[in-house]
Design a protein around this motif. Structure first.
Motif, PDB file in Angstrom:
ATOM      1  N   PRO A 266       0.823  -1.218   0.000  1.00 20.11           N
ATOM      2  CA  PRO A 266       0.000   0.000   0.000  1.00 20.11           C
ATOM      3  C   PRO A 266       0.857   1.269   0.000  1.00 20.11           C
ATOM      4  CG  PRO A 266       0.100  -0.919   2.204  1.00 20.11           C
ATOM      5  CD  PRO A 266       0.802  -1.901   1.312  1.00 20.11           C
ATOM      6  N   ILE A 267       0.216   2.405  -0.221  1.00 19.12           N
ATOM      7  CA  ILE A 267       0.932   3.669  -0.305  1.00 19.12           C
ATOM      8  C   ILE A 267       1.523   4.032   1.053  1.00 19.12           C
ATOM      9  CG2 ILE A 267       0.699   6.137  -0.778  1.00 19.12           C
ATOM     10  CD1 ILE A 267      -1.552   5.471  -2.687  1.00 19.12           C
ATOM     11  N   GLU A 268       2.775   4.456   1.041  1.00 21.79           N
ATOM     12  CA  GLU A 268       3.425   4.925   2.265  1.00 21.79           C
ATOM     13  C   GLU A 268       3.173   6.433   2.398  1.00 21.79           C
ATOM     14  OE1 GLU A 268       7.541   3.991   2.224  1.00 21.79           O
ATOM     15  OE2 GLU A 268       7.253   1.834   2.419  1.00 21.79           O
ATOM     16  N   TRP A 269       2.190   6.774   3.222  1.00 23.33           N
ATOM     17  CA  TRP A 269       1.888   8.192   3.420  1.00 23.33           C
ATOM     18  C   TRP A 269       2.941   8.864   4.286  1.00 23.33           C
ATOM     19  CZ3 TRP A 269      -1.497  10.196   0.246  1.00 23.33           C
ATOM     20  CH2 TRP A 269      -2.503   9.381  -0.283  1.00 23.33           C
ATOM     21  N   VAL A 270       3.653   8.090   5.074  1.00 23.81           N
ATOM     22  CA  VAL A 270       4.766   8.619   5.870  1.00 23.81           C
ATOM     23  C   VAL A 270       6.031   7.892   5.420  1.00 23.81           C
ATOM     24  CG1 VAL A 270       5.701   8.964   8.181  1.00 23.81           C
ATOM     25  CG2 VAL A 270       3.221   9.058   7.812  1.00 23.81           C
ATOM     26  N   PRO A 271       6.871   8.524   4.609  1.00 22.28           N
ATOM     27  CA  PRO A 271       8.057   7.828   4.081  1.00 22.28           C
ATOM     28  C   PRO A 271       9.012   7.401   5.196  1.00 22.28           C
ATOM     29  CG  PRO A 271       7.633   9.896   2.907  1.00 22.28           C
ATOM     30  CD  PRO A 271       6.755   9.900   4.115  1.00 22.28           C
ATOM     31  N   LYS A 272       9.691   6.282   4.956  1.00 21.13           N
ATOM     32  CA  LYS A 272      10.706   5.836   5.906  1.00 21.13           C
ATOM     33  C   LYS A 272      11.944   6.716   5.835  1.00 21.13           C
ATOM     34  CE  LYS A 272       9.148   1.026   5.520  1.00 21.13           C
ATOM     35  NZ  LYS A 272       9.518  -0.346   5.093  1.00 21.13           N
ATOM     36  N   GLU A 273      12.255   7.192   4.641  1.00 22.74           N
ATOM     37  CA  GLU A 273      13.392   8.084   4.451  1.00 22.74           C
ATOM     38  C   GLU A 273      12.942   9.289   3.634  1.00 22.74           C
ATOM     39  OE1 GLU A 273      16.532   6.032   2.556  1.00 22.74           O
ATOM     40  OE2 GLU A 273      16.843   4.578   4.184  1.00 22.74           O
ATOM     41  N   TYR A 274      13.384  10.456   4.050  1.00 22.01           N
ATOM     42  CA  TYR A 274      13.050  11.691   3.351  1.00 22.01           C
ATOM     43  C   TYR A 274      14.254  12.131   2.524  1.00 22.01           C
ATOM     44  CZ  TYR A 274       8.879  12.142   6.271  1.00 22.01           C
ATOM     45  OH  TYR A 274       7.672  11.936   6.877  1.00 22.01           O
TER      46      TYR A 274
END
Length: 303
Positions: free
Chosen positions: A73-81
Motif C-alpha cells: 500500500p501507499i506509504e503516506w509517511v516515508p521511511k526516508e526523506y
C-alpha cells in the motif's frame, strides 16, 4: 423580620416570561438547521480532502526514493526523506530555463488574449453593426470544434511560414480565443449602455471609451480571463510538444519528460518537478483570487 424577607424578595430578578407557542415551535427548527449546517460542512470538508488527496500524494512522493513512489500500500509517511531531490533537479535538467520559457509564453499569451478578447468583446457588446449577433454566434461556435480537427492544417501553416520550433508559433496560435471574447462580452453586457452613450456625447472615441471607461470597470472579468489563460498556457503540453523540438525552447511540462527513459523513469524527480511547477500557478491564483471570484460570479448576469 417579615419586612426583611420582603425586601430580600423584592431585589430578586423577575422570572423569565413563559415561551409562546411560536417560540417553542421555532426552537426544534433552529436545532435542525444547525445540525444540517454542521453536516454540510463535514461533507464539504470530506470532498475537499478527496480532491486534495492526489496533490498530497504528489507532495509526499517528491521527497521519496524512486523505488518507494508506487509501493502498495501507499506509504503516506516515508521511511526516508530525500530532501535533496529539490536541489538535484536543478542540476539534473535545466529546470530554470524550462520555467523561464513557460513563464515567458504564459505571460505573453495571457496579455495578448486579454487584449484581443476584451477589444473584440467591446465591439460585440457595445457597438451596433449589421450581422453583429450572427457573427458573434459563428465565432463562439468555434469553441465546439475540437483542436485535433484543425491541428494538422495549423501545423502546415506554421511550417510554410517557417515558424516551427519557435515560441512565436505558439504565441500566434494562442493569442486569440473565442472563450475570452465570450467571457468579456458577457461581463460588458452588465455595464449600462448609458455610460458609453454619455461618453460619445462628450466626444470620446470608441477606443477611448474602451480604454478609459470599460476596461477600468472590468477588472474582475479581466482577472478571471487572465488567470484562466495563464493556467491553461502554463499546463499546455501538446502545443509545445508539437511545435518545439529544440531543448532550449522547451517548457517545464516538456522538460519533465527528461526523467522518462526507454526502460525506466525517475518518478520521484518527476513528482519534485511537478511540485515546483505548480508554485507559480498557486501564487498567481492567490494574488488574483478576489477578482477571479467576483468575475466568475458576475459574468453572464445582464444588468
Amino acid at each position: 423580620m417579615n419586612t426583611t424577607v420582603l425586601r430580600k424578595d423584592s431585589t430578586r430578578s423577575p422570572a423569565p416570561p413563559p415561551m409562546t407557542a411560536g417560540e417553542e415551535r421555532r426552537r426544534p427548527g433552529r436545532a435542525l438547521r444547525t445540525a444540517g449546517r454542521v453536516a454540510l460542512y463535514v461533507a464539504l470538508t470530506g470532498v475537499a480532502l478527496l480532491i486534495l488527496l492526489p496533490f498530497i500524494w504528489m507532495l509526499i512522493s517528491s521527497v521519496k526514493a524512486d523505488r518507494d513512489v508506487f509501493t502498495v500500500p501507499i506509504e503516506w509517511v516515508p521511511k526516508e526523506y530525500h530532501w535533496d531531490n529539490f536541489s538535484r533537479i536543478w542540476t539534473d535538467i535545466p529546470l530554470a530555463a524550462y520555467l523561464g520559457n513557460s513563464l515567458f509564453l504564459s505571460v505573453v499569451i495571457t496579455f495578448l488574449q486579454v487584449l484581443t478578447g476584451s477589444f473584440a468583446a467591446y465591439g460585440f457588446a457595445k457597438m451596433r453593426f449589421p450581422g453583429r449577433d450572427l457573427l458573434f454566434a459563428g465565432y463562439i461556435a468555434t469553441i465546439a470544434v475540437p483542436w485535433q480537427a484543425y491541428m494538422i492544417p495549423q501545423y502546415i501553416i506554421m511550417q510554410k511560414l517557417g515558424l516551427v520550433n519557435t515560441h512565436l508559433s505558439l504565441i500566434l496560435l494562442q493569442a486569440f480565443g473565442a472563450f475570452g471574447v465570450f467571457l468579456m462580452r458577457q461581463f460588458y453586457l452588465t455595464i449600462l449602455d448609458e455610460i458609453s452613450e454619455a461618453a460619445r456625447l462628450d466626444g470620446l472615441s470608441e477606443y477611448g471609451i474602451w480604454a478609459r471607461i470599460i476596461l477600468p470597470l472590468s477588472k474582475p472579468a479581466l482577472a478571471s480571463l487572465a488567470l484562466l489563460t495563464f493556467v491553461n498556457t502554463w499546463n499546455d503540453y501538446m502545443g509545445p510538444f508539437i511545435y518545439l523540438t529544440d531543448n532550449s525552447l522547451w517548457t517545464v511540462q516538456l522538460g519533465l519528460r527528461s526523467f522518462i527513459g526507454q526502460y525506466d523513469a525517475q518518478y520521484a524527480m518527476i513528482m519534485t518537478g511537478s511540485v515546483l511547477s505548480i508554485l507559480p500557478i498557486l501564487l498567481v491564483f492567490l494574488l488574483g483570487q478576489r477578482y477571479f471570484v467576483r468575475g466568475i460570479a458576475t459574468t453572464g448576469v445582464k444588468g
